[in-house]
Write a protein that holds these residues in place. Sequence first.
Motif, mmCIF file in Angstrom:
data_model
loop_
_atom_site.group_PDB
_atom_site.id
_atom_site.type_symbol
_atom_site.label_atom_id
_atom_site.label_comp_id
_atom_site.label_asym_id
_atom_site.label_seq_id
_atom_site.Cartn_x
_atom_site.Cartn_y
_atom_site.Cartn_z
ATOM 1 N N SER A 146 0.835 -1.203 0.000
ATOM 2 C CA SER A 146 0.000 0.000 0.000
ATOM 3 C C SER A 146 0.868 1.251 0.000
ATOM 4 N N ASN A 147 2.189 1.048 0.009
ATOM 5 C CA ASN A 147 3.158 2.143 0.090
ATOM 6 C C ASN A 147 3.647 2.520 -1.308
ATOM 7 N N ILE A 148 3.316 3.716 -1.744
ATOM 8 C CA ILE A 148 3.685 4.131 -3.096
ATOM 9 C C ILE A 148 5.202 4.195 -3.284
ATOM 10 N N ASP A 149 5.942 4.510 -2.228
ATOM 11 C CA ASP A 149 7.400 4.546 -2.330
ATOM 12 C C ASP A 149 7.966 3.160 -2.635
ATOM 13 N N ALA A 150 7.338 2.137 -2.079
ATOM 14 C CA ALA A 150 7.797 0.768 -2.305
ATOM 15 C C ALA A 150 7.542 0.313 -3.729
ATOM 16 N N ALA A 151 6.613 0.980 -4.395
ATOM 17 C CA ALA A 151 6.285 0.618 -5.768
ATOM 18 C C ALA A 151 7.030 1.461 -6.793
ATOM 19 N N SER A 152 7.817 2.410 -6.333
ATOM 20 C CA SER A 152 8.478 3.337 -7.257
ATOM 21 C C SER A 152 9.896 2.916 -7.617
ATOM 22 N N ASP A 153 10.404 1.866 -7.001
ATOM 23 C CA ASP A 153 11.770 1.431 -7.244
ATOM 24 C C ASP A 153 11.799 0.295 -8.259
ATOM 25 N N THR A 154 11.241 0.542 -9.450
ATOM 26 C CA THR A 154 11.174 -0.473 -10.497
ATOM 27 C C THR A 154 11.572 0.144 -11.836
ATOM 28 N N ASP A 155 11.828 -0.720 -12.820
ATOM 29 C CA ASP A 155 12.218 -0.232 -14.141
ATOM 30 C C ASP A 155 11.075 0.501 -14.825
ATOM 31 N N ILE A 156 9.897 -0.110 -14.762
ATOM 32 C CA ILE A 156 8.698 0.455 -15.381
ATOM 33 C C ILE A 156 7.618 0.583 -14.319
ATOM 34 N N VAL A 157 7.032 1.761 -14.219
ATOM 35 C CA VAL A 157 5.938 2.003 -13.278
ATOM 36 C C VAL A 157 4.690 2.288 -14.098
ATOM 37 N N ILE A 158 3.684 1.429 -13.968
ATOM 38 C CA ILE A 158 2.426 1.608 -14.672
ATOM 39 C C ILE A 158 1.419 2.234 -13.716
ATOM 40 N N VAL A 159 0.924 3.398 -14.082
ATOM 41 C CA VAL A 159 -0.062 4.086 -13.248
ATOM 42 C C VAL A 159 -1.445 3.797 -13.831
ATOM 43 N N ALA A 160 -2.220 3.016 -13.071
ATOM 44 C CA ALA A 160 -3.525 2.547 -13.549
ATOM 45 C C ALA A 160 -4.626 3.024 -12.607
ATOM 46 N N VAL A 161 -4.684 4.346 -12.428
ATOM 47 C CA VAL A 161 -5.694 4.922 -11.541
ATOM 48 C C VAL A 161 -6.657 5.778 -12.361
ATOM 49 N N LYS A 162 -7.749 6.192 -11.713
ATOM 50 C CA LYS A 162 -8.751 7.004 -12.394
ATOM 51 C C LYS A 162 -8.152 8.357 -12.807
ATOM 52 N N PRO A 163 -8.618 8.900 -13.939
ATOM 53 C CA PRO A 163 -8.065 10.175 -14.423
ATOM 54 C C PRO A 163 -8.170 11.312 -13.414
ATOM 55 N N ASN A 164 -9.211 11.301 -12.586
ATOM 56 C CA ASN A 164 -9.409 12.425 -11.660
ATOM 57 C C ASN A 164 -8.453 12.423 -10.490
ATOM 58 N N ILE A 165 -7.702 11.344 -10.268
ATOM 59 C CA ILE A 165 -6.759 11.321 -9.143
ATOM 60 C C ILE A 165 -5.307 11.159 -9.573
ATOM 61 N N ILE A 166 -5.070 11.030 -10.893
ATOM 62 C CA ILE A 166 -3.708 10.726 -11.325
ATOM 63 C C ILE A 166 -2.721 11.838 -10.969
ATOM 64 N N GLU A 167 -3.129 13.097 -11.088
ATOM 65 C CA GLU A 167 -2.183 14.174 -10.805
ATOM 66 C C GLU A 167 -1.815 14.222 -9.327
ATOM 67 N N ASP A 168 -2.771 13.963 -8.451
ATOM 68 C CA ASP A 168 -2.459 13.910 -7.019
ATOM 69 C C ASP A 168 -1.486 12.775 -6.734
ATOM 70 N N LEU B 59 0.695 11.449 -8.865
ATOM 71 C CA LEU B 59 1.999 11.746 -9.460
ATOM 72 C C LEU B 59 2.818 12.687 -8.587
ATOM 73 N N ARG B 60 2.153 13.556 -7.850
ATOM 74 C CA ARG B 60 2.875 14.465 -6.947
ATOM 75 C C ARG B 60 3.576 13.700 -5.823
ATOM 76 N N GLU B 61 3.091 12.506 -5.521
ATOM 77 C CA GLU B 61 3.695 11.692 -4.463
ATOM 78 C C GLU B 61 4.726 10.713 -5.001
ATOM 79 N N LEU B 62 4.759 10.558 -6.323
ATOM 80 C CA LEU B 62 5.594 9.535 -6.942
ATOM 81 C C LEU B 62 6.925 10.136 -7.387
ATOM 82 N N ASP B 63 8.000 9.695 -6.788
ATOM 83 C CA ASP B 63 9.326 10.244 -7.065
ATOM 84 C C ASP B 63 10.110 9.266 -7.934
ATOM 85 N N LEU B 64 10.180 9.584 -9.232
ATOM 86 C CA LEU B 64 10.876 8.715 -10.177
ATOM 87 C C LEU B 64 12.047 9.459 -10.802
#
Length: 258
Positions: free
Chosen positions: A50-72, A74-79
Amino acid sequence: MTHVSVIGCGNMGGALLKGLSKTGQYTLTACDLDPNAREAVSAHCSKTTSNIDAASDTDIVIVAVKPNIIEDLLRELDLSSDQTLVSIAAGVPTDIVRTHTDATVVRVMPNLAAETRNMAAAVTKDAVTDDVRMLLDDIGEYVEIDEAQMDVATAVNGSGPAFVFYMMNAMTEAGVNGGLDEEKARTLAAQTFKGAAETVLQSEQSINELIDAVCSPKGTTIEGMNTLWESNADEAVVNAVLAAERRSQELAHDHNAE
């Protein structure tokens, strides 16, 4: 093995994870706040979190969330610049996503058939990487298109499965009305769509030429086709695609206006 994370494990994210897991070529991490969503894909992943930081340490990160929350999100996702972010959010332009990340951004519109590795996908050709091409090829067929064509692609292949299911259900109901067992009618209808689709993909003939090939003079098929040709069935399908395209355009406009 390529390490891929999927953030958002709903229907589409889950389908991607399940399809990729069948290839045996990827180490998969699933990220979702919903424990039920994580549980639903846990058998197909090396790790769930459930930890977004734990999911960000990969070669490819697929963001599969609803369009209305993607920008929020992305602000938390440090790539970093050596990572690839794949966005599948309908109606969200690549330029919007790029403002929130240093990663290479690739916009993709997949569909639910990713689960069975029969996906149809559209990908923006200006930034697609070889790693993303390989990933898409592993779970189906894809085409590279201009960013400006993503709205109509979203309607054709992203929304398209629902339109096909609708028509498949109608054929199943017709079979049941004629006396077939429902399960047998469904199998016949589904396999017919599957076989017809594979024929189109493998044939050099146009779709209209393939229709003609099935229609024997004074036969059963031509009688059915005459009913379709005399109806507004094709217009209804076109209008369904146009309605989905307009909605994708509206979503894009909403994000550009923010």
